[in-house]
Design an enzyme around this catalytic site. Sequence first.
Site, mmCIF file in Angstrom:
data_model
loop_
_atom_site.group_PDB
_atom_site.id
_atom_site.type_symbol
_atom_site.label_atom_id
_atom_site.label_comp_id
_atom_site.label_asym_id
_atom_site.label_seq_id
_atom_site.Cartn_x
_atom_site.Cartn_y
_atom_site.Cartn_z
ATOM 1 N N GLU A 60 0.819 -1.211 0.000
ATOM 2 C CA GLU A 60 0.000 0.000 0.000
ATOM 3 C C GLU A 60 0.854 1.263 0.000
ATOM 4 O O GLU A 60 0.484 2.271 -0.615
ATOM 5 C CB GLU A 60 -0.946 -0.008 1.211
ATOM 6 C CG GLU A 60 -2.127 -0.950 1.086
ATOM 7 C CD GLU A 60 -1.768 -2.410 1.246
ATOM 8 O OE1 GLU A 60 -0.655 -2.703 1.732
ATOM 9 O OE2 GLU A 60 -2.593 -3.270 0.880
ATOM 10 N N HIS A 129 -10.503 -5.943 8.800
ATOM 11 C CA HIS A 129 -10.991 -5.696 7.446
ATOM 12 C C HIS A 129 -12.335 -4.981 7.433
ATOM 13 O O HIS A 129 -13.025 -4.989 6.415
ATOM 14 C CB HIS A 129 -11.134 -7.009 6.676
ATOM 15 C CG HIS A 129 -9.852 -7.739 6.454
ATOM 16 N ND1 HIS A 129 -9.241 -8.456 7.439
ATOM 17 C CD2 HIS A 129 -9.057 -7.837 5.364
ATOM 18 C CE1 HIS A 129 -8.129 -8.990 6.969
ATOM 19 N NE2 HIS A 129 -7.982 -8.625 5.716
#
Length: 326
Positions: A60, A129
């Site tokens: 990321e 998540h």
Amino acid sequence: MAELTYREAVRDALSQAMRGDERVFMMGEDIAEMGGSMGVTTGMLAEFGPQRIRNTPISEIAIVGAGIGAAVQGMLPVVEIMYEDFLTISMEQIVNQAAKHRTMSGGQVKVPLTIRTQGGAGWSPGAQHAQQLEAWFTHVPGLKVVFASTPEDVRGLLWSAIYDPNPVIFFEHRTLYPIKGEVPDTIAPIPLGKARVHREGGDCTVVATGRLVHEALKAAELAEKDGISIEVVDPRTLSPLDADALVASVRKTTRCVTAHEAVVQGGFGAELAAVIQHGAFDYLDAPIERVGAKFAPLAFAPVMEEFIVPHASDVLDAVKKTLARA
């Protein structure tokens, strides 16, 4: 008016921007052949090719860093972070680089970067998540933060985000992707920083974001049976915030509840409450109530996940609490 799902509305904004402007391209994990973890970019590889729909390694910080580099060179990159929990991995690039370049360069360097991501409860994806972290980014000068709740809004706001000269964190909620709604036949850009009144009411204002906009609308329907009139307002852009619209609504109804899915403690509802009490203090008939998740990591078990996050019943209870205090 055409009818699109929230997912289709996101894809439509991206596709139309890419057809009309070669500076727009996308990067992210599994966004090409797979179409992204939520199917948002399905079919876009075939139309735009691998130079503009780019799969990336699982990094990321590299995805956002490459996006910043492309943006300062004049491109309009849209990068996808698969789960908003993973924004934490790229915080240095977002907070210390993307948000600061314009100021540190005296306005000579702009970063027109859009970071799309999704999260939230509803599918039992577990504690790593499904978080809602939007409040963290509203604390950073130099970033704009958007959280759209309807197909019409997500299409118009994403278009504006792509063409904004500043970095924009664009939050989507996974349970909203299947919902349908009417959208204009042609793209209608929605200015960043403008709230939307979803339902007029006279007894209490509910300022809600993301999935909780729909829960607030359900609460308003339930309240109507008891003779309670709720006004539902969605800021849509969390930074910059349309404070004038929120204050005007509360001055009319004289009561307010803030509602979001993130945990209450340190959540964006606290900022909303502060802004509203400053602008409408003399009009308030009761303390502002806040609705949000319980202060606990989200559970994997569906029944526990449901227990932690707020629903329409929580919004309605908070509204009745303000009415009882008046």
